[in-house]
Write an enzyme that holds these catalytic residues in place. Structure first.
Site: not given
Ligand code: F6R
Length: 607
Positions: A2, A27, A73, A99-100, A480, A484, A487, A503, A602
């Protein structure tokens, strides 16, 4: 997640609110709304879907000079028009954006219903609007304060009242809130990007603080009504950093920024020639940190992957026992924090609810709490005892790229700093720091392989299942790379420690499955090539990320992307780049919304 924007000033509020909402789009959200206050009324417009949908419903001639706006959100109630914020009380005297999560909203709702209040939505936020109306005593600020005393949970809120046009009251607990200070105007927001176009002067609210903004000025107090004098701070980001600037997507822009971003991250911190590192942010705790008996790194998602690289770095270079924990697991599993335990929270946004809670838990149990954070002044940064900022600039694309690289660089600097203070020789430090110093230029050369990465994406984009395999320092990179891809392109991908394949996961390998090996030359190179043979003999389609000049690998893999040679502990900084590019191109080829993947936000500010 949000987002909040509120405006009080002399200009028409609506365009400023809409522009702010658009800046917060990155976000993640599923509905949006605006409340404008003027002429003894509050006019609310809200709708499910994108801000462009909301814009079609708005009266763009509305001249109100006060208003609040929100991107939602969904947490409580479906993402529809009715549940979108702002929310009002029955008499529509107040409007609230929030928010929250209000944890005791059920009890409050029942209480209010018993008082005859009728609810229109399924949200926890409406409870707050109705509660404010119930306790209203003719003074908005006092009333919000009184209502908040009844609330449990987290909130960043902005409230307006039709009886006090020209006033916004905002408050914060566990959810970020700041006030931008312009000329004859104030902009309340949950994120600095919403105000940057208007001012870079800002006041950050702390938990349990409130602010009243109006033409008369800004007044900050605690929830107990004790006046607080706030320091006005300068936002270090610039407007062009949060704009596309000719790039097709923020993710691509941010991938390409990594060389410059890492230079920024290292600037003034490493002196390669003399083998010294200056980390001002942890200078005050250097003694305690150097004597640490155990380091726990914690974070979520990509930040957790950076933590895994950090574990290898800290054990390898500093020889301090280190472990990595998902923040969400750490906080709930009754962790043992002995004397000499240091907990380092890793986070781009500095607002991730699980990471913040893990940090608070660690502090409460007596750990020295440090942060490796990108967003200056964020909640995690403010909660730590000390820390090191990434300084890689704002990251707008939902998929984290340059923040991962920044996190790994900061963790390498911490590991070298500790290593040097404990046992690392001067020549070893010089060698390591010189290699680190060369990384940005080497990243530039990896980025030149963009076409080769695009070709890999084109060749395999129609496969629905991918594996990513690596060993040692490349194991977190495999995780990672898989994250990527999944997602942003919605292709199923799994990252594994290469040796674990036999395994169980080896059963998945068919003659059509792309298997990405991070197979750079290093201590485990021979083992990785054996794993490649195992995959080949089962028909898997091998894509390798390899060290420049390695001809052997070209005979084993269908496609090879080469990266320059560097010291093994620093290889993740180079090998992750092709994986980011492959994921990016795969998502574009599949027509996905790269910067705003479905269901993702985000900054994840709820548990
Ligand atoms: C993946 C991604 C998420 C963040 C995770 C932590 O590309 O962006 O997995 O890494 O939500 O977010 P932060 O770093 O903001 O705590």
């Amino acid at each position: 997640m949000c987002g909040i924007v509120g405006y009080v000033g002399t200009k028409q509020a609506l365009p400023i609110l809409i522009e702010g909402l658009k800046r917060l789009e990155y976000r993640g959200y599923d509905s949006a709304g605006v409340a404008l206050v003027a002429d003894d009324a509050i006019r609310i417009t809200k709708s499910a879907g994108r801000i462009s949908v909301l814009e079609q419903c708005l009266d763009h001639d509305d001249n109100a000079i006060t208003g609040i706006a929100h991107t939602r959100w969904a947490t409580h109630g479906a993402p529809n028009d009715i549940n979108a914020h702002p929310h009002t009380d029955q008499s529509e005297r107040f409007a609230v954006v929030h928010n929250g999560i209000i944890e005791n909203y059920r009890a409050l709702r029942t209480y209010l219903q018993n008082q005859g209040v009728e609810f229109k939505t399924d949200t926890d936020t409406e409870v707050l609007a109705q509660l404010i109306a119930l306790v209203y005593d003719g003074n908005l600020e006092e009333t919000v304060r009184k209502a908040l005393h009844e609330v449990r949970g987290t909130y960043g809120i902005a409230v307006v009242c039709k009886d006090e046009p020209g006033v916004i009251v905002a408050a914060k607990r566990g959810s970020p809130l700041l006030v931008g200070i312009g000329e004859d105007e104030y902009i309340v927001a949950s994120d600095a990007s919403a105000i940057l176009a208007h001012t870079s002067q800002v006041v950050y609210l702390e938990d349990d603080e409130m602010v009243r903004v109006s033409q008369d000025g800004l007044r900050t107090t605690t929830l107990e009504d004790i006046p607080v004098t706030k320091r006005i701070q300068e936002i270090e980001w610039t407007l062009d950093q949060i704009e596309l600037g000719g790039h097709e997507h923020f993710m691509l822009k941010e991938i390409y920024e990594q060389d410059a971003a890492l230079q920024n991250c290292m600037r003034g911190r490493i002196d390669a020639e003399n083998g010294t590192i200056h980390l001002g942010g942890i200078a005050d705790v250097a003694r305690e940190l150097t004597r640490a008996k155990r380091i726990i790194l914690t974070g979520c998602g990509t930040a957790w992957h950076a933590g895994l690289v950090g574990e290898y770095l800290i054990e390898d270079l500093a020889r301090i026992p280190c472990e990595v924990e998902y923040a969400s697991e750490f906080r709930y599993r009754n962790p043992i924090i002995e004397d000499g335990t240091v907990v380092i929270a890793i986070s781009q946004s500095g607002e991730t609810a699980d990471t913040l809670a893990a940090l608070e838990e660690a502090k409460q149990r007596g750990a020295l709490a440090l942060g490796v954070v990108n967003v200056v002044g964020s909640s995690i940064a403010r909660t730590t005892d000390a820390g090191i900022y990434l300084h890689v600039g704002p990251e707008i694309g939902v998929a984290s790229t340059k923040a991962f690289s920044g996190q790994v660089v900061v963790l390498s600097m911490i590991a070298s700093y500790l290593g040097r203070r404990r046992h690392m020789s001067q020549p070893a430090a010089e060698q390591l720091l010189s290699a680190l110093d060369r990384i940005p230029a080497q990243i530039t050369s990896v980025l030149e392989q963009n076409d080769a990465c695009k070709k890999v994406a084109q060749d395999y984009v129609d496969r629905e299942n991918w594996l990513y395999l690596g060993r040692g320092y490349q194991y977190p990179v495999a995780l990672e790379g898989a994250l990527k891809l999944k997602e942003i392109s919605y292709i199923h991908a799994e990252g594994l420690a290469a040796a674990e394949m036999k395994h169980g996961p080896i059963a998945l390998i068919t003659d059509d499955m792309p298997v990405v090996f991070i197979a750079t030359q290093g201590s485990q190179y021979d083992k990785v090539t054996s794993n490649i043979e195992e995959v080949r003999s089962r028909g898997g389609r091998v894509i390798a990320i390899a060290t420049e000049g390695d001809r052997q690998i070209a005979e084993l893999a269908e496609a090879v992307i080469y990266v320059p040679d560097t010291l093994e502990p620093l290889q993740p900084l180079l090998t992750v780049i092709p994986l980011q590019l492959i994921a990016y191109h795969a998502a574009v080829l599949r027509g996905c919304n790269v910067d705003k993947p479905r269901n993702l936000a985000k900054s994840v500010t709820v548990e």
